[in-house]
Design a protein around this motif. Sequence first.
Motif, PDB file in Angstrom:
ATOM      1  N   PHE A 245      14.985  10.877  69.059  1.00 30.55           N
ATOM      2  CA  PHE A 245      15.996  11.364  69.999  1.00 30.55           C
ATOM      3  C   PHE A 245      15.817  10.601  71.300  1.00 30.55           C
ATOM      4  O   PHE A 245      14.804  10.769  71.977  1.00 30.55           O
ATOM      5  CB  PHE A 245      15.864  12.874  70.202  1.00 30.55           C
ATOM      6  N   ILE A 246      16.772   9.782  71.600  1.00 31.54           N
ATOM      7  CA  ILE A 246      16.668   8.886  72.747  1.00 31.54           C
ATOM      8  C   ILE A 246      17.090   9.627  74.011  1.00 31.54           C
ATOM      9  O   ILE A 246      17.943  10.492  73.977  1.00 31.54           O
ATOM     10  CB  ILE A 246      17.583   7.654  72.533  1.00 31.54           C
ATOM     11  N   GLY A 247      16.476   9.257  75.128  1.00 31.43           N
ATOM     12  CA  GLY A 247      16.954   9.734  76.421  1.00 31.43           C
ATOM     13  C   GLY A 247      16.318  11.039  76.850  1.00 31.43           C
ATOM     14  O   GLY A 247      15.285  11.442  76.332  1.00 31.43           O
ATOM     15  N   ALA A 248      16.956  11.681  77.792  1.00 32.87           N
ATOM     16  CA  ALA A 248      16.387  12.872  78.423  1.00 32.87           C
ATOM     17  C   ALA A 248      16.474  14.074  77.496  1.00 32.87           C
ATOM     18  O   ALA A 248      17.325  14.145  76.611  1.00 32.87           O
ATOM     19  CB  ALA A 248      17.114  13.158  79.729  1.00 32.87           C
ATOM     20  N   GLY A 249      15.573  15.035  77.710  1.00 29.43           N
ATOM     21  CA  GLY A 249      15.623  16.311  76.990  1.00 29.43           C
ATOM     22  C   GLY A 249      15.443  16.191  75.496  1.00 29.43           C
ATOM     23  O   GLY A 249      16.185  16.817  74.734  1.00 29.43           O
ATOM     24  N   PRO A 250      14.456  15.425  75.035  1.00 31.89           N
ATOM     25  CA  PRO A 250      14.350  15.219  73.594  1.00 31.89           C
ATOM     26  C   PRO A 250      14.078  16.506  72.819  1.00 31.89           C
ATOM     27  O   PRO A 250      14.559  16.647  71.695  1.00 31.89           O
ATOM     28  CB  PRO A 250      13.182  14.236  73.455  1.00 31.89           C
ATOM     29  N   TYR A 251      13.327  17.439  73.429  1.00 30.20           N
ATOM     30  CA  TYR A 251      13.032  18.670  72.699  1.00 30.20           C
ATOM     31  C   TYR A 251      14.277  19.515  72.506  1.00 30.20           C
ATOM     32  O   TYR A 251      14.472  20.135  71.466  1.00 30.20           O
ATOM     33  CB  TYR A 251      11.907  19.453  73.379  1.00 30.20           C
ATOM     34  N   ALA A 252      15.142  19.536  73.506  1.00 32.43           N
ATOM     35  CA  ALA A 252      16.405  20.263  73.356  1.00 32.43           C
ATOM     36  C   ALA A 252      17.236  19.641  72.238  1.00 32.43           C
ATOM     37  O   ALA A 252      17.827  20.339  71.411  1.00 32.43           O
ATOM     38  CB  ALA A 252      17.173  20.251  74.672  1.00 32.43           C
ATOM     39  N   LYS A 253      17.248  18.299  72.201  1.00 28.13           N
ATOM     40  CA  LYS A 253      18.013  17.635  71.139  1.00 28.13           C
ATOM     41  C   LYS A 253      17.397  17.894  69.764  1.00 28.13           C
ATOM     42  O   LYS A 253      18.095  18.062  68.768  1.00 28.13           O
ATOM     43  CB  LYS A 253      18.065  16.128  71.407  1.00 28.13           C
ATOM     44  N   ALA A 254      16.076  17.878  69.705  1.00 27.11           N
ATOM     45  CA  ALA A 254      15.400  18.126  68.432  1.00 27.11           C
ATOM     46  C   ALA A 254      15.687  19.544  67.944  1.00 27.11           C
ATOM     47  O   ALA A 254      15.915  19.775  66.756  1.00 27.11           O
ATOM     48  CB  ALA A 254      13.896  17.903  68.576  1.00 27.11           C
ATOM     49  N   LYS A 255      15.693  20.483  68.887  1.00 26.04           N
ATOM     50  CA  LYS A 255      16.019  21.869  68.544  1.00 26.04           C
ATOM     51  C   LYS A 255      17.445  21.952  67.995  1.00 26.04           C
ATOM     52  O   LYS A 255      17.708  22.608  66.991  1.00 26.04           O
ATOM     53  CB  LYS A 255      15.858  22.730  69.795  1.00 26.04           C
TER      54      LYS A 255
END
Lengths: 297, 297, 297, 297
Positions: free
Chosen positions: B212-222
């Motif tokens: 997951f590129i860029g900011a907030g990768p954990y939010a994107k992974a979720k």
Amino acid sequence: MTLTQAAPRQRATLPRLHNHASLVVHGQDRTGIVAAVGNVLHDYGANIVSLDQYSDNPQGGNFFQRTVFGVDDLKAALPDIDRDLAAKLGDGLRFTLRDLSVPQRVAIFASKSEHCLLDLLWRQRRGELAVSVAMVISNHPDLAEEVRSFGIPFVHVPSTDKPAAEAEHLRLLQGNVDLLVLARYMQILSGEFIERVGVPIINIHHSFLPAFIGAGPYAKAKERGVKLVGATAHYVTEDLDEGPIIEQDVVRVTHAHTATDLQRRGADVERAVLSRAVQWHSEDRVIRHGNQTIVFP
Amino acid sequence: MTLTQAAPRQRATLPRLHNHASLVVHGQDRTGIVAAVGNVLHDYGANIVSLDQYSDNPQGGNFFQRTVFGVDDLKAALPDIDRDLAAKLGDGLRFTLRDLSVPQRVAIFASKSEHCLLDLLWRQRRGELAVSVAMVISNHPDLAEEVRSFGIPFVHVPSTDKPAAEAEHLRLLQGNVDLLVLARYMQILSGEFIERVGVPIINIHHSFLPAFIGAGPYAKAKERGVKLVGATAHYVTEDLDEGPIIEQDVVRVTHAHTATDLQRRGADVERAVLSRAVQWHSEDRVIRHGNQTIVFP
Amino acid sequence: MTLTQAAPRQRATLPRLHNHASLVVHGQDRTGIVAAVGNVLHDYGANIVSLDQYSDNPQGGNFFQRTVFGVDDLKAALPDIDRDLAAKLGDGLRFTLRDLSVPQRVAIFASKSEHCLLDLLWRQRRGELAVSVAMVISNHPDLAEEVRSFGIPFVHVPSTDKPAAEAEHLRLLQGNVDLLVLARYMQILSGEFIERVGVPIINIHHSFLPAFIGAGPYAKAKERGVKLVGATAHYVTEDLDEGPIIEQDVVRVTHAHTATDLQRRGADVERAVLSRAVQWHSEDRVIRHGNQTIVFP
Amino acid sequence: MTLTQAAPRQRATLPRLHNHASLVVHGQDRTGIVAAVGNVLHDYGANIVSLDQYSDNPQGGNFFQRTVFGVDDLKAALPDIDRDLAAKLGDGLRFTLRDLSVPQRVAIFASKSEHCLLDLLWRQRRGELAVSVAMVISNHPDLAEEVRSFGIPFVHVPSTDKPAAEAEHLRLLQGNVDLLVLARYMQILSGEFIERVGVPIINIHHSFLPAFIGAGPYAKAKERGVKLVGATAHYVTEDLDEGPIIEQDVVRVTHAHTATDLQRRGADVERAVLSRAVQWHSEDRVIRHGNQTIVFP
């Protein structure tokens, strides 16, 4: 070819699931859902074997519930339970009710690779997967003998003329299966096919950290010196390899592994991950929600 | 501030490594290298404790070797061994010879996150890492007290003026350390800094399948519903997060984990992976080669 | 039955190992062993592909070394290399030299369980195991068809008369195999048989923390609520289940798994662990030493 | 010593749990339990955040249920909910209802080893454990400074006079804590103490496959050449190390690890396993049943 002539031994029903059903409820969260479900099932003297529930946000989020219950003479009771649930749950909540003594019918698409396919067939025969395998379809004839030795029909549909192949696929699948599994099929399905086949499709693909896009991923992973190779099982959507993830796993590799070794280690993870995804799907443990899944243990 | 005044307890030498050295040979493979190394060490009565060797292609590939050996009065013998090895190994092969009783001097760059930093300091104090921690530098003052309680100097260098900060970093580091570890430092190092600091730099970052590129990768992974979160420790090159991978690991997560939970589970993997990478590097187990590493067990 | 008529496809030699040999040296550590081995191999223009060495105590401990090397016209050179090594290594060190283009010949003992057996046969056919399977012997006829479909002889030797069965086993095995694998054979081998068969024997058994002795271990593990089930592959000695451990692994289980589920999860670990143990043994990566093993990666 | 003066930062309440409670129901399975619970909670407008339920045998087995729910003004509603549940659930079912905004009060017993203790304190400070640490008690003074730097009282109670020590322990613990954690305490608790302390006790111990009984387990494990070392967290009963297992894990080791290395790798698993066990217990995820546990994810 008569698809219904699959060998009887693959029809084995998990005995403990006689007179048991699964109920999956999914939709907008509100108070009272547990009471509503509990009351309907109690009215029919149902014994709840397991119940898992999850809400992604207590304030107006989404509700996910999987219940397994047993009632005497389930087949007679199911239509009534279905009607009562529809009345009590109302709008905003979808539910599916399924007799667990009837295994889901699965078609497997394969190509030349055997590892994922054989693992599924073998587990199915051992009674570890609550599915019946209706047929295996491949764009190569190589695995015909192997598949038929399991008493399962094998159909060779070459992929040279893709529209013709997809038409043949639809003719074979529609009405005959509840799930399609791509066991290293290596062909892209058209959006139209995905739409028309009308059943969930599970795919398996290799995964790395970081990702390696395009051809020859194992060679690229080797070049980068990755220490883990993995696999991801997911539902197929029109966005290739981007559908909701069901299961993932990895295995450790070292600099001493060649690109071929990486591929073999990867194959081991692929078959394990795909088998788990199919098992969980076939037991109604997986709920799709947007681009993610809820997987009840 | 006198950097050499670190508390004595952190200087502990692993006792079994007294009079032992590591020899790492790396270069173009040819016949006779093992004989050459073996003969030189034999001439000095060296006892070889372990030897690991790998060739990435028997026909004209690259050669990698790590040897740990003991000799009486190592300090006296090292210069001679060094001279003889240089004569026998000749061109096309680089080697490094290191007295294992002298721990590598490490500086750690941190920010506000403590998990990776503390794990390194604890393990160092427990004698699990064959390093001395010369100093901790942070762009925030938050962790000063924690670090100093280990008897280790803490220097606050704000990152507001980046050129000034890097100049200060270089002044503190040059000549004082053998390794720089970025323990969730969260600042990008300039190419010039990487060049001028002149020692290897190890970084840790979170890893996902897919990435997951860029900011907030954990939010994107979720949002994507990943089932694994991981971490990758690598050497820093000018290509951010693209340097040679030293170690990776993952941990399992479920739909029930929030983005915050993912981050916590990720933190656990990060600290474990970074500590292993630093340990292996400090024991000369890691050889960089192009964009990959050979890691001897 | 002519045991040499196994189908040709199972004789596949890993191509990269043409003209390559493994050398395993094991015995009392002393200075100069690496030089001695290096010099002999250098005399024959050998290219060392990998070399792993371990000493369990630098002061008068035990020495373990595995080398893989290539020479032109290996078959012609091997007797001379063997003679020179014997001369140079002298007493106190044993060594074995093996042409890696000749796969080790394996017999598998099975009973009714198929999981470990099939995994070995599949991996062998896929070229993942550097062995040829000379025969499968079982005390039950159930798996005959399955085994023969791989082109491998299946011999049914009932275990009703144990002395007669062991005599028949010895008649079939002696001179024909280099390794015996017990793939869930479930029969105890007599000390005399182990002695007379004269080849290493690898067994697999389930493992738990804590151990559950006696019959019905999965039921006991369920009762105790274990969270992990595992498997251990080991060499067979007269002490049942107490021989040197080659490989172990575990898999996670929960309270929701029945004793049958534990057994299935256990079966997955068993087949993976046994296959790894056989692979490593067949590549000469495993050195027995007292009641432990050294396993080179 | 005033135990209530622990630093405020350790009292942090997980904010999302404000006005939320856990309900754990456990007892003899029968139809209608879900309906009863659902109806009571619905009467109070409760929003059920998660619900997990398990029955170990649909025919007359045992029932286990964990529910987390939110209601406005929880503190006012709890006594009424408690009364209604008692009326509806009736005999044969026990339940506990707990306000999740009140962290469980924990005492930790330690000895000289710091790894488990520090991991708990550190996770508690980071907000990862929903507990407050009321005190640390040790039979050695070594870790006093370390513990007090977390703002947590440290009490040194020597174990030389065991009855006196246990009396002192009871005086400190009774009424002050909800859970006792043995973080490598290394002392055997008397049956009388376990009885009188009146709160659950969680212990951690190393685990191997096979088990190694008695003193020096790591030396024995090294001698046997195990490939995995592990740890088990369990509730303490009078049968030493035999209580219900909460969590287990293992880590891989090789022949190259010394007994000391095994112990260090073991320490890493111990701290991770103990922290998970304490976390799950403190979130009411663990239900004891006979000699096993049900652990809801």
